[in-house]
Design an enzyme around this catalytic site. Structure first.
Site, short mmCIF file in Angstrom:
data_model
loop_
_atom_site.label_atom_id
_atom_site.label_comp_id
_atom_site.label_asym_id
_atom_site.label_seq_id
_atom_site.Cartn_x
_atom_site.Cartn_y
_atom_site.Cartn_z
N ASP A 198 -1.31 -0.65 6.10
CA ASP A 198 -1.53 -0.02 7.40
C ASP A 198 -3.00 -0.04 7.81
O ASP A 198 -3.32 0.37 8.92
CB ASP A 198 -1.04 1.43 7.38
CG ASP A 198 -1.92 2.33 6.51
OD1 ASP A 198 -2.21 1.94 5.35
OD2 ASP A 198 -2.34 3.39 6.98
N ASP A 243 0.86 -1.17 0.00
CA ASP A 243 0.00 0.00 0.00
C ASP A 243 0.90 1.23 0.00
O ASP A 243 2.09 1.15 0.33
CB ASP A 243 -0.90 -0.03 1.24
CG ASP A 243 -1.90 1.11 1.26
OD1 ASP A 243 -2.54 1.34 0.22
OD2 ASP A 243 -2.01 1.78 2.31
N ASP A 303 -0.24 5.18 0.81
CA ASP A 303 -0.50 6.12 1.89
C ASP A 303 -0.41 5.42 3.25
O ASP A 303 -1.11 4.43 3.49
CB ASP A 303 -1.89 6.75 1.74
CG ASP A 303 -1.93 7.81 0.66
OD1 ASP A 303 -1.03 8.65 0.64
OD2 ASP A 303 -2.87 7.79 -0.16
#
Length: 342
Positions: free
Chosen positions: A225, A26, A28
């Site tokens: 995250d 991922d 961001d």
């Protein structure tokens, strides 16, 4: 499809960059935040790549093209090509192409990333419900997307035109805080029409399929995250995952995670790719990892010992998830997490 239910973080004696052939990363909250690289990301990814691990960057944000994302990563010191980037725009374009004729018109509510992905699949982006579209697609269009675009989508969807969404993330991080994401925009059209779109992005299977098709990964590791997109997407794809604590998920949310949101591995940041992950062992009515022992005591989670913070969190996860079984842990973990500074 059968699902693997995790009861505790698993260990790996080898560095994760050696145990898996491809990292599905991922962006961001994992690689960068607010336009800047997250601490230790650049050097960790360089070491993993130099050791032979393929790095692929997987994002639910359909606004930017793979070329634009790759250029941004390269500017940050993370060399990347467009082929290294997989977006929800690509996943939804493939999904649409499997259901409409070649060359069909698709009404776009979103940005350039969607238009490029549709053209890649031989579809023609159009702007109006009066252009006789065969499908409607929504993707994040940035903060300046005109309100009238939602009206165009609603007109077509209300007539029965098939409706697709790149993703349904309700929020998106920005340099000023949390902003409405594509999921919020999808809700506007849903409320106006009463319809439901077909969704491609994480955590749903079309996005995972797109990453595997484009990367050829045989032993992929999802790195993220967010529990409800990255980790659930790995669960749905039946592959392993690493949660890094540089983004939106904190210790309390991790401990309360239901099975589909439980990662295989947990670490502070992307340096976790370069190390082995310690096993969590049952011991004295609790679970031990490193110098820490965690246990469920009445209505609380207890943590004893000392050592590396992530080891304590791994032990707490084992105690919390075992206590919760197939549900979410409701035990008070405030004092235990405070000992870890989390």
């Amino acid at each position: 499809m059968s699902q693997r239910v995790r009861t505790r973080p698993e260990g790996s004696a080898r560095a994760l960059s050696e145990a898996y052939d491809t990292a599905l990363l991922d962006l961001d909250g994992v690689v960068y935040a607010g336009g800047s690289a997250i601490d230790h990301a650049v050097e960790s990814l360089a070491t993993a790549r130099d050791g032979g691990m393929h790095l692929a960057y997987v994002t639910n944000n359909a606004l930017r093209t793979p070329d634009a994302v790759a250029a941004h990563l390269t500017e940050l010191g993370i060399p990347a090509a467009a082929d290294d980037v997989i977006t929800s725009a690509q996943a939804v374009a493939r999904l649409i192409s499997e259901q409409v004729p070649q060359g069909a018109r698709v009404l776009v509510v979103g940005g350039e990333g969607l238009r490029v992905a549709l053209r890649e699949r031989g579809l023609e982006p159009v702007e109006s419900a009066d252009d006789d579209p065969a499908a409607v697609v929504q993707g994040f269009g940035g903060p300046d997307l005109p309100w009238g675009r939602f009206a165009e989508a609603s007109y077509a969807v209300a007539r029965g035109v098939p409706w697709f969404a790149s993703n349904t993330d309700l929020t998106i991080p920005s340099g000023r805080g949390i902003a409405p994401g594509n999921g919020a925009a999808v809700e506007v059209v849903r409320i106006a029409t009463g319809a439901d779109p077909q969704v491609a992005g994480k955590p749903l299977p079309p996005m995972h399929r797109e990453t595997i098709l484009r990367t050829g990964a045989e032993r992929p590791l999802v790195v993220g995250d967010r529990l409800d997109t990255d980790i659930e997407g790995a669960f749905n794809g039946e592959v392993d995952s690493l949660l890094v604590l540089t983004g939106v998920t904190d210790g309390a949310q991790l401990l309360a995670a239901p099975p589909r949101h439980r990662p295989t591995y947990v670490d502070r940041d992307l340096r976790g790719l370069l190390t082995g992950q310690p096993d969590v062992e049952e011991a004295d009515g609790g679970f031990r990892c490193g110098g820490w022992t965690a246990s469920a005591d009445g209505e609380r989670l207890r943590l004893e010992g000392e050592g590396d913070g992530p080891d304590g969190l791994r032990a707490l996860c084992a105690a919390a998830w075992t206590s919760a079984g197939d549900g979410s842990c409701t035990l008070d973990a405030e004092k235990a997490l405070a000992r870890l500074g989390m």
